[in-house]
Motif scaffolding. Structure first.
Motif, short mmCIF file in Angstrom:
data_model
loop_
_atom_site.label_atom_id
_atom_site.label_comp_id
_atom_site.label_asym_id
_atom_site.label_seq_id
_atom_site.Cartn_x
_atom_site.Cartn_y
_atom_site.Cartn_z
N PRO A 43 0.80 -1.23 0.00
CA PRO A 43 0.00 0.00 0.00
C PRO A 43 0.83 1.28 0.00
CG PRO A 43 -0.65 -1.47 1.82
CD PRO A 43 0.59 -2.04 1.22
N LEU A 44 2.12 1.18 0.30
CA LEU A 44 2.93 2.39 0.49
C LEU A 44 3.86 2.71 -0.67
CD1 LEU A 44 3.97 1.90 4.21
CD2 LEU A 44 2.34 3.55 3.30
N CYS A 45 3.97 1.80 -1.64
CA CYS A 45 5.03 2.04 -2.62
C CYS A 45 4.53 1.97 -4.06
CB CYS A 45 6.17 1.06 -2.39
SG CYS A 45 5.67 -0.62 -2.57
N ASP A 46 5.31 2.56 -4.96
CA ASP A 46 4.98 2.58 -6.38
C ASP A 46 5.60 1.40 -7.11
OD1 ASP A 46 3.75 5.35 -6.45
OD2 ASP A 46 5.70 5.76 -5.57
N GLU A 47 6.68 0.87 -6.56
CA GLU A 47 7.29 -0.31 -7.17
C GLU A 47 7.93 -1.16 -6.08
OE1 GLU A 47 11.20 0.19 -9.06
OE2 GLU A 47 10.87 2.34 -8.91
N MET A 48 8.19 -2.42 -6.42
CA MET A 48 8.75 -3.34 -5.44
C MET A 48 9.82 -4.19 -6.09
SD MET A 48 6.33 -5.36 -2.79
CE MET A 48 5.03 -4.23 -2.86
N VAL A 49 10.98 -4.29 -5.44
CA VAL A 49 12.04 -5.15 -5.95
C VAL A 49 12.43 -6.12 -4.84
CG1 VAL A 49 14.21 -5.25 -7.23
CG2 VAL A 49 12.90 -3.12 -7.19
N VAL A 50 12.50 -7.39 -5.18
CA VAL A 50 12.83 -8.44 -4.22
C VAL A 50 14.12 -9.12 -4.66
CG1 VAL A 50 12.12 -10.72 -3.41
CG2 VAL A 50 10.45 -8.87 -3.49
N ALA A 51 15.04 -9.35 -3.72
CA ALA A 51 16.25 -10.11 -4.04
C ALA A 51 16.09 -11.53 -3.50
CB ALA A 51 17.48 -9.45 -3.41
N LEU A 52 16.29 -12.50 -4.38
CA LEU A 52 16.14 -13.92 -4.04
C LEU A 52 17.48 -14.63 -4.19
CD1 LEU A 52 12.87 -14.57 -6.07
CD2 LEU A 52 13.08 -14.72 -3.57
N PRO A 53 17.63 -15.80 -3.55
CA PRO A 53 18.82 -16.61 -3.83
C PRO A 53 18.84 -16.91 -5.34
CG PRO A 53 17.55 -17.56 -2.00
CD PRO A 53 16.71 -16.47 -2.60
N SER A 54 20.03 -16.96 -5.93
CA SER A 54 20.09 -17.05 -7.40
C SER A 54 19.44 -18.33 -7.94
CB SER A 54 21.53 -16.92 -7.89
OG SER A 54 22.35 -17.78 -7.14
N ASP A 55 19.34 -19.38 -7.10
CA ASP A 55 18.69 -20.60 -7.59
C ASP A 55 17.17 -20.59 -7.34
OD1 ASP A 55 18.83 -20.78 -4.86
OD2 ASP A 55 19.48 -22.87 -4.80
N GLN A 56 16.64 -19.45 -6.89
CA GLN A 56 15.21 -19.36 -6.60
C GLN A 56 14.52 -18.29 -7.43
OE1 GLN A 56 13.51 -21.31 -4.72
NE2 GLN A 56 14.95 -22.31 -3.33
N LEU A 57 15.18 -17.86 -8.51
CA LEU A 57 14.60 -16.74 -9.29
C LEU A 57 13.31 -17.14 -9.99
CD1 LEU A 57 17.85 -15.05 -10.62
CD2 LEU A 57 16.16 -14.09 -9.03
N GLY A 58 13.06 -18.44 -10.08
CA GLY A 58 11.82 -18.91 -10.68
C GLY A 58 10.66 -18.90 -9.70
N PHE A 59 10.92 -18.59 -8.45
CA PHE A 59 9.86 -18.60 -7.44
C PHE A 59 8.75 -17.61 -7.82
CE2 PHE A 59 7.78 -17.76 -3.39
CZ PHE A 59 7.71 -19.02 -2.84
N GLU A 60 7.52 -18.11 -7.80
CA GLU A 60 6.40 -17.28 -8.28
C GLU A 60 6.01 -16.19 -7.29
OE1 GLU A 60 2.20 -18.28 -10.37
OE2 GLU A 60 3.96 -19.56 -10.77
N LEU A 61 5.96 -14.95 -7.79
CA LEU A 61 5.58 -13.81 -6.97
C LEU A 61 4.56 -12.98 -7.75
CD1 LEU A 61 9.05 -12.65 -5.54
CD2 LEU A 61 7.20 -13.80 -4.30
N PRO A 62 3.81 -12.11 -7.06
CA PRO A 62 2.85 -11.25 -7.79
C PRO A 62 3.54 -10.48 -8.91
CG PRO A 62 2.58 -10.99 -5.41
CD PRO A 62 3.77 -11.87 -5.61
#
Ligand code: CTP
Ligand code: MG
Length: 220
Positions: A43-62
Motif C-alpha cells: 500500500p505504500l510504494c509505487d514499485e517493489m524489488v525483491v532479491a532472491l537466492p540465485s537458484d530461486q529466481l523462478g519462485f512465483e511472486l505477484p
C-alpha cells in the motif's frame, strides 16, 4: 510530480541459523514470509524489488514485483536492490520480519521523506547488563537504548552514497541505517513494534508460527 517510493526486500539469505532452507520462502499459516512482507509494503510504494537466492529466481511472486539475484552478504544484496531502482525514496525491509504493522511502515517512510533517513527501533523492555566471564558485570541504562529493526527508509541517493562509501572504506554493517550513520548523517528513529521481531532461530520460528494465526485473523 509526487515522490516515487520503492520497497526493497532482501530475501536472498540462506537461513543457516534456522536450518530449514531459504528462510524467506518458508510458509507461516500457508503464506511465505516474503509474501507477507510484500503484502504489508504494497500500500505504500509505487514499485517493489525483491532479491532472491540465485537458484530461486523462478519462485512465483505477484506480477508487480521485480526479482533480482541477491549477493553473498545482506549488504551486497541491498546494494544490488538499490541499483535496480531510480525511485526517490526507498523502504528497505527484511523478509525475515514477516509481521509489519502498516502504521510503522508509514511512519518510517514519512520520517525518511522529512529527514532523509529513518529506521524503526524498539525501546528495550528487559533489564540490560554487560556480561563478563558468564557473570553480571554492569547494568546498562536502558532508557536511551533502542533495538534497531526494519523497515528503514531513505532518500535513495543518500543510501546509495552510503553503500558506495562502504565499498571503498570496507565498512560492514548489519543494516543500512548503520551505513548512513557511519557516513555521519542523522538517522531518525521511529517507534518500532514487538510484532516486528526477526525470525532468526528455531525459537523465533515457533513464535512466528503461533503468532501468524493471530495476525491473519486481525489482518483479513
Ligand atoms: N539476506 C539477503 N542476502 C544475503 C543475506 C541475507 O537478502 N546474502 C536477507 C535475508 O533473506 C533476510 C535478511 O537479509 O531477509 C536478514 O538476514 P538474516 O535474518 O540473517 O537471514 P539469513 O541470512 O537468511 O539467515 P542466516 O544468517 O541464519 O543464514
Ligand atoms: Mg544472515
Amino acid at each position: 510530480m509526487s515522490a516515487r517510493v520503492a520497497a526493497l526486500i532482501p530475501a536472498a539469505g540462506s537461513g543457516e541459523r534456522l536450518g530449514m532452507g531459504a528462510k524467506a520462502l518458508l510458509e507461516l499459516n500457508g503464506i511465505t514470509l516474503l509474501e507477507r512482507a510484500i503484502r504489508c509494503l504494497a500500500p505504500l510504494c509505487d514499485e517493489m524489488v525483491v532479491a532472491l537466492p540465485s537458484d530461486q529466481l523462478g519462485f512465483e511472486l505477484p506480477d508487480v514485483v521485480r526479482k533480482i539475484a541477491g549477493g553473498t552478504t545482506r549488504q551486497e544484496t541491498v546494494k544490488r536492490l538499490l541499483e535496480a531502482t531510480d525511485a526517490d525514496f526507498v523502504l528497505v525491509h527484511d523478509a525475515a520480519r514477516p509481521f509489519l504493522p502498516l502504521e510503522v511502515a508509514h511512519n518510517v517512510l514519512s520520517a525518511a521523506k522529512e529527514f532523509g533517513s529513518s529506521t524503526a527501533a524498539l525501546p528495550a523492555a528487559d533489564t540490560l547488563v554487560l556480561e563478563k566471564d558468564g557473570n553480571w558485570e554492569m547494568l546498562i541504562d536502558r532508557s536511551n537504548v533502542r533495538a534497531v529493526q526494519t523497515p528503514q527508509g531513505f532518500d535513495r541517493i543518500l543510501l546509495l552514497e552510503a553503500h558506495q562509501q562502504a565499498v571503498t572504506e570496507h565498512w560492514e554493517a548489519t543494516d543500512d541505517a548503520g551505513l548512513v550513520a557511519r557516513l555521519g548523517r542523522p538517522v531518525a528513529l521511529v517507534n518500532g513494534d514487538p510484532r516486528l521481531f526477526k525470525v532468526t532461530k528455531p525459537g523465533d520460528w515457533a513464535l512466528a508460527q503461533a503468532f501468524a494465526r493471530v495476525w491473519d485473523a486481525e489482518n483479513r
